[in-house]
Design a protein around this motif. Structure first.
Motif, PDB file in Angstrom:
ATOM      1  N   THR A 173      -2.698   2.448  -0.570  1.00 23.41           N
ATOM      2  CA  THR A 173      -3.371   1.263   0.144  1.00 23.41           C
ATOM      3  C   THR A 173      -3.538   0.118  -0.555  1.00 23.41           C
ATOM      4  O   THR A 173      -3.846   0.287  -1.818  1.00 23.41           O
ATOM      5  CB  THR A 173      -4.907   1.846   0.695  1.00 23.41           C
ATOM      6  OG1 THR A 173      -4.976   3.034   1.475  1.00 23.41           O
ATOM      7  CG2 THR A 173      -5.500   0.726   1.375  1.00 23.41           C
ATOM      8  N   VAL A 174      -3.256  -0.882  -0.215  1.00 23.55           N
ATOM      9  CA  VAL A 174      -3.285  -2.222  -0.813  1.00 23.55           C
ATOM     10  C   VAL A 174      -4.058  -3.311   0.145  1.00 23.55           C
ATOM     11  O   VAL A 174      -3.554  -3.514   1.199  1.00 23.55           O
ATOM     12  CB  VAL A 174      -1.725  -2.696  -0.971  1.00 23.55           C
ATOM     13  CG1 VAL A 174      -1.879  -4.200  -1.796  1.00 23.55           C
ATOM     14  CG2 VAL A 174      -0.779  -1.828  -1.656  1.00 23.55           C
ATOM     15  N   VAL A 175      -5.171  -3.796  -0.361  1.00 22.60           N
ATOM     16  CA  VAL A 175      -5.928  -4.400   0.227  1.00 22.60           C
ATOM     17  C   VAL A 175      -6.390  -5.542  -0.600  1.00 22.60           C
ATOM     18  O   VAL A 175      -6.181  -5.484  -1.840  1.00 22.60           O
ATOM     19  CB  VAL A 175      -7.160  -3.753   0.759  1.00 22.60           C
ATOM     20  CG1 VAL A 175      -6.959  -2.763   1.901  1.00 22.60           C
ATOM     21  CG2 VAL A 175      -8.042  -3.337  -0.520  1.00 22.60           C
ATOM     22  N   VAL A 176      -6.710  -6.829   0.161  1.00 19.04           N
ATOM     23  CA  VAL A 176      -7.400  -8.102  -0.762  1.00 19.04           C
ATOM     24  C   VAL A 176      -8.760  -7.858  -0.833  1.00 19.04           C
ATOM     25  O   VAL A 176      -9.621  -7.357  -0.143  1.00 19.04           O
ATOM     26  CB  VAL A 176      -7.275  -9.307   0.164  1.00 19.04           C
ATOM     27  CG1 VAL A 176      -7.830 -10.228  -0.565  1.00 19.04           C
ATOM     28  CG2 VAL A 176      -5.733  -9.512   0.562  1.00 19.04           C
ATOM     29  N   LYS A 177      -9.028  -8.003  -2.343  1.00 15.59           N
ATOM     30  CA  LYS A 177     -10.527  -7.611  -2.889  1.00 15.59           C
ATOM     31  C   LYS A 177     -11.336  -8.702  -1.940  1.00 15.59           C
ATOM     32  O   LYS A 177     -11.136  -9.796  -1.778  1.00 15.59           O
ATOM     33  CB  LYS A 177     -10.726  -8.118  -4.189  1.00 15.59           C
ATOM     34  CG  LYS A 177     -12.047  -7.575  -4.698  1.00 15.59           C
ATOM     35  CD  LYS A 177     -11.842  -7.902  -6.062  1.00 15.59           C
ATOM     36  CE  LYS A 177     -13.259  -7.517  -6.771  1.00 15.59           C
ATOM     37  NZ  LYS A 177     -13.386  -7.797  -8.315  1.00 15.59           N
ATOM     38  N   GLY A 178     -12.395  -8.115  -1.429  1.00 15.81           N
ATOM     39  CA  GLY A 178     -13.426  -9.031  -0.886  1.00 15.81           C
ATOM     40  C   GLY A 178     -13.200  -9.168   0.889  1.00 15.81           C
ATOM     41  O   GLY A 178     -13.915  -9.766   1.536  1.00 15.81           O
ATOM     42  N   SER A 179     -12.255  -8.690   1.098  1.00 11.60           N
ATOM     43  CA  SER A 179     -11.975  -8.599   2.749  1.00 11.60           C
ATOM     44  C   SER A 179     -12.542  -7.454   3.423  1.00 11.60           C
ATOM     45  O   SER A 179     -12.214  -7.425   4.628  1.00 11.60           O
ATOM     46  CB  SER A 179     -10.287  -8.653   2.954  1.00 11.60           C
ATOM     47  OG  SER A 179      -9.791  -7.401   2.668  1.00 11.60           O
ATOM     48  N   TYR A 224      -5.328   8.990  -7.980  1.00 15.84           N
ATOM     49  CA  TYR A 224      -4.957   7.905  -8.986  1.00 15.84           C
ATOM     50  C   TYR A 224      -6.209   6.847  -9.279  1.00 15.84           C
ATOM     51  O   TYR A 224      -6.854   6.713  -8.224  1.00 15.84           O
ATOM     52  CB  TYR A 224      -3.519   7.288  -8.694  1.00 15.84           C
ATOM     53  CG  TYR A 224      -2.499   7.750  -8.615  1.00 15.84           C
ATOM     54  CD1 TYR A 224      -1.459   8.085  -9.598  1.00 15.84           C
ATOM     55  CD2 TYR A 224      -2.058   9.055  -7.544  1.00 15.84           C
ATOM     56  CE1 TYR A 224      -0.460   8.738  -9.702  1.00 15.84           C
ATOM     57  CE2 TYR A 224      -1.027   9.703  -7.730  1.00 15.84           C
ATOM     58  CZ  TYR A 224      -0.348   9.791  -8.722  1.00 15.84           C
ATOM     59  OH  TYR A 224       0.863  10.563  -8.761  1.00 15.84           O
ATOM     60  N   GLU A 225      -6.120   6.375 -10.440  1.00 18.40           N
ATOM     61  CA  GLU A 225      -6.965   5.080 -10.657  1.00 18.40           C
ATOM     62  C   GLU A 225      -6.926   4.148  -9.738  1.00 18.40           C
ATOM     63  O   GLU A 225      -5.658   3.553  -9.564  1.00 18.40           O
ATOM     64  CB  GLU A 225      -7.154   4.801 -12.032  1.00 18.40           C
ATOM     65  CG  GLU A 225      -7.397   5.755 -13.161  1.00 18.40           C
ATOM     66  CD  GLU A 225      -7.392   5.525 -14.708  1.00 18.40           C
ATOM     67  OE1 GLU A 225      -7.099   4.103 -14.780  1.00 18.40           O
ATOM     68  OE2 GLU A 225      -7.281   6.309 -15.462  1.00 18.40           O
ATOM     69  N   THR A 226      -7.864   3.306  -9.156  1.00 20.03           N
ATOM     70  CA  THR A 226      -7.853   2.296  -8.230  1.00 20.03           C
ATOM     71  C   THR A 226      -7.520   1.127  -9.498  1.00 20.03           C
ATOM     72  O   THR A 226      -8.018   0.953 -10.261  1.00 20.03           O
ATOM     73  CB  THR A 226      -9.135   2.048  -7.698  1.00 20.03           C
ATOM     74  OG1 THR A 226      -9.458   3.146  -6.812  1.00 20.03           O
ATOM     75  CG2 THR A 226      -9.281   0.504  -6.658  1.00 20.03           C
ATOM     76  N   MET A 227      -6.450   0.056  -8.956  1.00 19.05           N
ATOM     77  CA  MET A 227      -6.096  -0.825  -9.904  1.00 19.05           C
ATOM     78  C   MET A 227      -6.372  -2.255  -9.059  1.00 19.05           C
ATOM     79  O   MET A 227      -6.107  -2.308  -8.072  1.00 19.05           O
ATOM     80  CB  MET A 227      -4.747  -0.750 -10.286  1.00 19.05           C
ATOM     81  CG  MET A 227      -4.510   0.434 -10.723  1.00 19.05           C
ATOM     82  SD  MET A 227      -2.704   0.470 -11.453  1.00 19.05           S
ATOM     83  CE  MET A 227      -2.455  -1.034 -12.625  1.00 19.05           C
ATOM     84  N   GLU A 228      -6.777  -3.213  -9.753  1.00 18.03           N
ATOM     85  CA  GLU A 228      -7.165  -4.557  -9.308  1.00 18.03           C
ATOM     86  C   GLU A 228      -6.195  -5.594 -10.039  1.00 18.03           C
ATOM     87  O   GLU A 228      -6.137  -5.653 -11.511  1.00 18.03           O
ATOM     88  CB  GLU A 228      -8.592  -5.154  -9.260  1.00 18.03           C
ATOM     89  CG  GLU A 228      -9.606  -4.181  -8.535  1.00 18.03           C
ATOM     90  CD  GLU A 228     -11.060  -4.890  -8.704  1.00 18.03           C
ATOM     91  OE1 GLU A 228     -11.004  -5.745  -9.295  1.00 18.03           O
ATOM     92  OE2 GLU A 228     -11.912  -4.165  -8.048  1.00 18.03           O
ATOM     93  N   VAL A 229      -5.390  -6.338  -9.163  1.00 12.40           N
ATOM     94  CA  VAL A 229      -4.273  -7.061  -9.912  1.00 12.40           C
ATOM     95  C   VAL A 229      -4.569  -8.632  -9.164  1.00 12.40           C
ATOM     96  O   VAL A 229      -4.431  -8.600  -7.911  1.00 12.40           O
ATOM     97  CB  VAL A 229      -2.830  -6.340  -9.668  1.00 12.40           C
ATOM     98  CG1 VAL A 229      -1.916  -7.527 -10.454  1.00 12.40           C
ATOM     99  CG2 VAL A 229      -2.705  -5.124 -10.326  1.00 12.40           C
ATOM    100  N   PRO A 230      -4.636  -9.515 -10.084  1.00 14.84           N
ATOM    101  CA  PRO A 230      -4.726 -10.852  -9.547  1.00 14.84           C
ATOM    102  C   PRO A 230      -3.620 -11.444  -8.867  1.00 14.84           C
ATOM    103  O   PRO A 230      -2.478 -11.146  -9.813  1.00 14.84           O
ATOM    104  CB  PRO A 230      -5.658 -11.835 -10.446  1.00 14.84           C
ATOM    105  CG  PRO A 230      -5.440 -10.763 -11.933  1.00 14.84           C
ATOM    106  CD  PRO A 230      -5.379  -9.516 -11.539  1.00 14.84           C
TER     107      PRO A 230
END
Length: 128
Positions: free
Chosen positions: A55-61, A92-98
Protein backbone atom coordinates in the motif's frame (compact mmCIF):
# COMPACT_ATOMS: atom_id res chain seq x y z
CA UNK A 1 -4.26 77.21 -31.91
CA UNK A 2 -1.42 75.58 -30.03
CA UNK A 3 -1.80 71.86 -29.77
CA UNK A 4 0.55 69.66 -27.73
CA UNK A 5 0.40 65.92 -27.54
CA UNK A 6 -0.55 64.49 -24.18
CA UNK A 7 2.14 62.68 -22.23
CA UNK A 8 2.54 59.13 -23.33
CA UNK A 9 1.55 56.33 -21.02
CA UNK A 10 5.17 55.33 -20.49
CA UNK A 11 6.14 58.81 -19.38
CA UNK A 12 3.31 58.79 -16.81
CA UNK A 13 4.37 55.55 -15.16
CA UNK A 14 7.01 55.63 -12.53
CA UNK A 15 9.71 53.07 -13.36
CA UNK A 16 10.28 51.85 -9.76
CA UNK A 17 6.74 50.41 -9.21
CA UNK A 18 6.96 48.63 -12.56
CA UNK A 19 10.23 46.95 -11.55
CA UNK A 20 8.78 45.91 -8.20
CA UNK A 21 5.68 44.51 -9.86
CA UNK A 22 7.83 42.57 -12.34
CA UNK A 23 9.92 41.11 -9.51
CA UNK A 24 6.82 40.04 -7.59
CA UNK A 25 5.38 38.35 -10.68
CA UNK A 26 8.62 36.42 -11.24
CA UNK A 27 8.70 35.34 -7.58
CA UNK A 28 5.07 34.18 -7.73
CA UNK A 29 5.83 32.19 -10.88
CA UNK A 30 8.73 30.41 -9.14
CA UNK A 31 6.60 29.53 -6.10
CA UNK A 32 3.74 28.11 -8.17
CA UNK A 33 6.17 26.06 -10.25
CA UNK A 34 7.62 24.39 -7.13
CA UNK A 35 4.20 23.52 -5.70
CA UNK A 36 3.05 21.65 -8.80
CA UNK A 37 2.05 18.02 -8.82
CA UNK A 38 4.58 15.41 -9.84
CA UNK A 39 3.98 11.82 -10.98
CA UNK A 40 6.07 9.61 -8.72
CA UNK A 41 6.87 6.09 -9.80
CA UNK A 42 9.17 3.42 -8.54
CA UNK A 43 9.66 -0.14 -7.36
CA UNK A 44 9.19 -1.69 -3.93
CA UNK A 45 11.43 -4.61 -2.99
CA UNK A 46 12.47 -6.61 0.07
CA UNK A 47 15.63 -8.72 0.18
CA UNK A 48 15.99 -8.24 -3.58
CA UNK A 49 12.50 -9.61 -4.29
CA UNK A 50 9.67 -7.53 -5.79
CA UNK A 51 6.74 -6.95 -3.43
CA UNK A 52 3.24 -7.03 -4.92
CA UNK A 53 0.32 -5.45 -3.04
CA UNK A 54 2.26 -2.89 -0.99
CA UNK A 55 0.00 0.00 0.00
CA UNK A 56 1.35 3.41 -1.05
CA UNK A 57 -0.60 6.42 0.28
CA UNK A 58 0.00 10.13 0.70
CA UNK A 59 0.52 11.01 4.36
CA UNK A 60 -2.39 13.05 5.69
CA UNK A 61 -4.84 12.01 2.95
CA UNK A 62 -6.57 9.44 5.22
CA UNK A 63 -6.09 6.79 2.53
CA UNK A 64 -8.01 8.72 -0.13
CA UNK A 65 -4.94 9.32 -2.30
CA UNK A 66 -2.94 6.19 -2.90
CA UNK A 67 -2.34 2.99 -4.82
CA UNK A 68 -0.91 -0.51 -4.44
CA UNK A 69 2.10 -2.02 -6.16
CA UNK A 70 1.67 -4.27 -9.17
CA UNK A 71 2.75 -7.91 -9.36
CA UNK A 72 6.29 -6.81 -10.25
CA UNK A 73 6.46 -4.27 -7.40
CA UNK A 74 5.96 -1.12 -9.50
CA UNK A 75 3.71 1.80 -8.58
CA UNK A 76 2.81 5.21 -10.02
CA UNK A 77 1.01 8.05 -8.23
CA UNK A 78 0.42 11.75 -8.95
CA UNK A 79 1.13 13.78 -5.80
CA UNK A 80 2.15 17.23 -4.60
CA UNK A 81 5.90 17.78 -4.92
CA UNK A 82 6.15 18.37 -1.15
CA UNK A 83 4.10 15.33 -0.08
CA UNK A 84 5.28 12.35 1.95
CA UNK A 85 4.54 8.79 0.79
CA UNK A 86 3.73 6.05 3.32
CA UNK A 87 4.59 2.47 2.30
CA UNK A 88 3.00 -0.35 4.32
CA UNK A 89 2.80 -4.12 3.98
CA UNK A 90 1.93 -6.92 6.39
CA UNK A 91 5.07 -8.26 8.08
CA UNK A 92 7.19 -5.24 7.13
CA UNK A 93 7.98 -1.93 8.81
CA UNK A 94 5.92 1.04 7.63
CA UNK A 95 8.15 3.54 5.82
CA UNK A 96 7.61 7.27 5.27
CA UNK A 97 9.49 8.81 2.34
CA UNK A 98 9.31 12.54 1.47
CA UNK A 99 8.86 13.18 -2.27
CA UNK A 100 10.90 16.44 -2.43
CA UNK A 101 9.96 16.90 -6.10
CA UNK A 102 11.50 13.58 -7.20
CA UNK A 103 9.88 11.57 -9.99
CA UNK A 104 11.43 8.16 -9.13
CA UNK A 105 11.42 6.69 -5.63
CA UNK A 106 12.49 3.08 -5.14
CA UNK A 107 11.93 1.58 -1.69
CA UNK A 108 13.52 -1.38 0.10
CA UNK A 109 11.14 -2.66 2.80
CA UNK A 110 12.49 -4.17 6.04
CA UNK A 111 10.89 -7.12 7.79
CA UNK A 112 9.51 -6.67 11.29
CA UNK A 113 10.36 -9.15 13.99
CA UNK A 114 7.54 -9.46 16.48
CA UNK A 115 7.78 -11.94 19.30
CA UNK A 116 4.60 -13.49 20.60
CA UNK A 117 4.61 -14.13 24.36
CA UNK A 118 1.42 -16.10 24.66
CA UNK A 119 -0.77 -18.07 22.27
CA UNK A 120 -4.32 -19.02 23.20
CA UNK A 121 -6.04 -21.77 21.22
CA UNK A 122 -9.80 -21.93 21.61
CA UNK A 123 -11.70 -25.15 21.02
CA UNK A 124 -15.51 -25.55 21.20
CA UNK A 125 -15.63 -26.80 24.85
CA UNK A 126 -12.70 -25.08 26.56
CA UNK A 127 -9.18 -23.75 26.18
CA UNK A 128 -5.82 -25.43 26.27
Amino acid sequence: MDYSAPNSLFNCLNVVPVKILGTLCALFLCVTTYAQDVTVQGKVTANGENLAGVTVVVKGSNGRLGTITSIDGHYSLKVDGKATLVFSYVGYETMEVPVKGRAIINVEMKETSLAVDEIVITIPYGTI
